[in-house]
Motif scaffolding. Sequence first.
Motif, PDB file in Angstrom:
ATOM      1  N   LEU A 100      -1.414  -8.686  -3.696  1.00 38.89           N
ATOM      2  CA  LEU A 100      -2.135  -7.896  -4.702  1.00 38.89           C
ATOM      3  C   LEU A 100      -3.516  -8.489  -4.978  1.00 38.89           C
ATOM      4  N   HIS A 101      -3.596  -9.799  -5.042  1.00 38.06           N
ATOM      5  CA  HIS A 101      -4.890 -10.455  -5.268  1.00 38.06           C
ATOM      6  C   HIS A 101      -5.857 -10.069  -4.156  1.00 38.06           C
ATOM      7  N   SER A 102      -5.387 -10.093  -2.919  1.00 36.47           N
ATOM      8  CA  SER A 102      -6.226  -9.738  -1.770  1.00 36.47           C
ATOM      9  C   SER A 102      -6.655  -8.271  -1.832  1.00 36.47           C
ATOM     10  N   LEU A 103      -5.716  -7.379  -2.185  1.00 38.58           N
ATOM     11  CA  LEU A 103      -6.043  -5.951  -2.281  1.00 38.58           C
ATOM     12  C   LEU A 103      -7.077  -5.697  -3.377  1.00 38.58           C
ATOM     13  N   VAL A 104      -6.916  -6.368  -4.505  1.00 38.91           N
ATOM     14  CA  VAL A 104      -7.871  -6.204  -5.611  1.00 38.91           C
ATOM     15  C   VAL A 104      -9.230  -6.767  -5.215  1.00 38.91           C
ATOM     16  N   ARG A 105      -9.234  -7.940  -4.601  1.00 36.92           N
ATOM     17  CA  ARG A 105     -10.492  -8.587  -4.197  1.00 36.92           C
ATOM     18  C   ARG A 105     -11.281  -7.713  -3.222  1.00 36.92           C
ATOM     19  N   ASP A 106     -10.563  -7.045  -2.309  1.00 37.80           N
ATOM     20  CA  ASP A 106     -11.208  -6.186  -1.317  1.00 37.80           C
ATOM     21  C   ASP A 106     -11.557  -4.807  -1.878  1.00 37.80           C
ATOM     22  N   GLY A 107     -11.169  -4.530  -3.118  1.00 39.83           N
ATOM     23  CA  GLY A 107     -11.472  -3.237  -3.721  1.00 39.83           C
ATOM     24  C   GLY A 107     -10.517  -2.139  -3.300  1.00 39.83           C
ATOM     25  N   LEU A 108      -9.371  -2.517  -2.732  1.00 39.52           N
ATOM     26  CA  LEU A 108      -8.381  -1.532  -2.290  1.00 39.52           C
ATOM     27  C   LEU A 108      -7.409  -1.166  -3.408  1.00 39.52           C
ATOM     28  N   ALA A 109      -7.286  -2.049  -4.391  1.00 45.51           N
ATOM     29  CA  ALA A 109      -6.418  -1.800  -5.541  1.00 45.51           C
ATOM     30  C   ALA A 109      -7.158  -2.216  -6.798  1.00 45.51           C
ATOM     31  N   ALA A 110      -6.740  -1.625  -7.903  1.00 40.40           N
ATOM     32  CA  ALA A 110      -7.293  -1.975  -9.218  1.00 40.40           C
ATOM     33  C   ALA A 110      -6.182  -2.611 -10.043  1.00 40.40           C
ATOM     34  N   ARG A 111      -6.578  -3.563 -10.867  1.00 41.67           N
ATOM     35  CA  ARG A 111      -5.637  -4.300 -11.725  1.00 41.67           C
ATOM     36  C   ARG A 111      -6.045  -4.057 -13.166  1.00 41.67           C
ATOM     37  N   TYR A 161      -1.014  -2.075 -11.478  1.00 41.58           N
ATOM     38  CA  TYR A 161      -1.812  -1.950 -10.257  1.00 41.58           C
ATOM     39  C   TYR A 161      -1.787  -0.509  -9.789  1.00 41.58           C
ATOM     40  N   GLN A 162      -2.905  -0.096  -9.203  1.00 37.53           N
ATOM     41  CA  GLN A 162      -2.969   1.209  -8.553  1.00 37.53           C
ATOM     42  C   GLN A 162      -3.994   1.124  -7.426  1.00 37.53           C
ATOM     43  N   LEU A 163      -3.821   1.982  -6.431  1.00 35.27           N
ATOM     44  CA  LEU A 163      -4.775   2.016  -5.334  1.00 35.27           C
ATOM     45  C   LEU A 163      -6.069   2.676  -5.787  1.00 35.27           C
ATOM     46  N   THR A 164      -7.168   2.184  -5.279  1.00 30.20           N
ATOM     47  CA  THR A 164      -8.464   2.837  -5.468  1.00 30.20           C
ATOM     48  C   THR A 164      -8.574   3.929  -4.399  1.00 30.20           C
ATOM     49  N   ALA A 165      -9.645   4.684  -4.434  1.00 26.64           N
ATOM     50  CA  ALA A 165      -9.873   5.694  -3.389  1.00 26.64           C
ATOM     51  C   ALA A 165      -9.949   5.023  -2.018  1.00 26.64           C
ATOM     52  N   LEU A 166     -10.577   3.862  -1.965  1.00 28.96           N
ATOM     53  CA  LEU A 166     -10.657   3.121  -0.702  1.00 28.96           C
ATOM     54  C   LEU A 166      -9.261   2.706  -0.230  1.00 28.96           C
ATOM     55  N   GLY A 167      -8.436   2.253  -1.160  1.00 27.25           N
ATOM     56  CA  GLY A 167      -7.068   1.872  -0.824  1.00 27.25           C
ATOM     57  C   GLY A 167      -6.234   3.051  -0.354  1.00 27.25           C
ATOM     58  N   LEU A 168      -6.419   4.195  -1.014  1.00 27.76           N
ATOM     59  CA  LEU A 168      -5.698   5.402  -0.578  1.00 27.76           C
ATOM     60  C   LEU A 168      -6.102   5.808   0.836  1.00 27.76           C
ATOM     61  N   SER A 169      -7.364   5.561   1.189  1.00 29.06           N
ATOM     62  CA  SER A 169      -7.808   5.913   2.542  1.00 29.06           C
ATOM     63  C   SER A 169      -7.169   5.011   3.595  1.00 29.06           C
ATOM     64  N   LEU A 170      -6.653   3.864   3.186  1.00 29.00           N
ATOM     65  CA  LEU A 170      -5.978   2.949   4.116  1.00 29.00           C
ATOM     66  C   LEU A 170      -4.539   3.384   4.401  1.00 29.00           C
ATOM     67  N   VAL A 209       0.842  -1.198   0.000  1.00 28.94           N
ATOM     68  CA  VAL A 209       0.000   0.000   0.000  1.00 28.94           C
ATOM     69  C   VAL A 209       0.875   1.246   0.000  1.00 28.94           C
ATOM     70  N   LYS A 210       1.964   1.238   0.770  1.00 24.65           N
ATOM     71  CA  LYS A 210       2.857   2.398   0.816  1.00 24.65           C
ATOM     72  C   LYS A 210       3.449   2.689  -0.565  1.00 24.65           C
ATOM     73  N   VAL A 211       3.958   1.662  -1.223  1.00 23.25           N
ATOM     74  CA  VAL A 211       4.575   1.851  -2.544  1.00 23.25           C
ATOM     75  C   VAL A 211       3.541   2.314  -3.566  1.00 23.25           C
ATOM     76  N   LEU A 212       2.366   1.709  -3.553  1.00 19.28           N
ATOM     77  CA  LEU A 212       1.317   2.134  -4.489  1.00 19.28           C
ATOM     78  C   LEU A 212       0.840   3.551  -4.182  1.00 19.28           C
ATOM     79  N   ALA A 213       0.773   3.916  -2.904  1.00 20.27           N
ATOM     80  CA  ALA A 213       0.347   5.276  -2.527  1.00 20.27           C
ATOM     81  C   ALA A 213       1.372   6.305  -2.992  1.00 20.27           C
ATOM     82  N   GLN A 214       2.658   5.958  -2.941  1.00 19.93           N
ATOM     83  CA  GLN A 214       3.701   6.873  -3.411  1.00 19.93           C
ATOM     84  C   GLN A 214       3.566   7.131  -4.915  1.00 19.93           C
ATOM     85  N   GLN A 215       3.028   6.175  -5.632  1.00 18.24           N
ATOM     86  CA  GLN A 215       2.873   6.284  -7.084  1.00 18.24           C
ATOM     87  C   GLN A 215       1.555   6.945  -7.470  1.00 18.24           C
TER      88      GLN A 215
END
Length: 137
Positions: free
Chosen positions: A74-85, A97-106, A42-48
Amino acid sequence: MTTPRPSGPGPRPGERGDVLDPLCPTRQLLDRIGTKWTSMTVKVLAQQAPGELRFAELRRRIPGISQKMLSHTLHSLVRDGLAARRVEPTVPPAVHYQLTALGLSLEKPLSALRTWAETHMPQIDHNNHLADNPPPG
């Protein structure tokens, strides 16, 4: 965030779960997002953000993570809607991969936890040293 009550007919809509109950969905979510690999990913994706990163670049930026563990995370993050693939139909396929708005809030709460760990690590190390090497007597 609902969980069945042990003696009741089932969850009530909107009822908060009990994280001490192994069947509580909140507890199960905390199990997934509470790992070191999730925090680092999440940290690395948030930096991007709002940009994307390819799988290989993510792996390069997260020292020590195996291909299997990154794939699982990544599979878990995508499944939970925290990241998009996003898959480009190339040979081989390019997967982004990138974080969704929900993922950014994490990122903010995970960042606070990482900061707490970095701040208190010397004290934790000291306590572990004392526990492993008790004073004589």
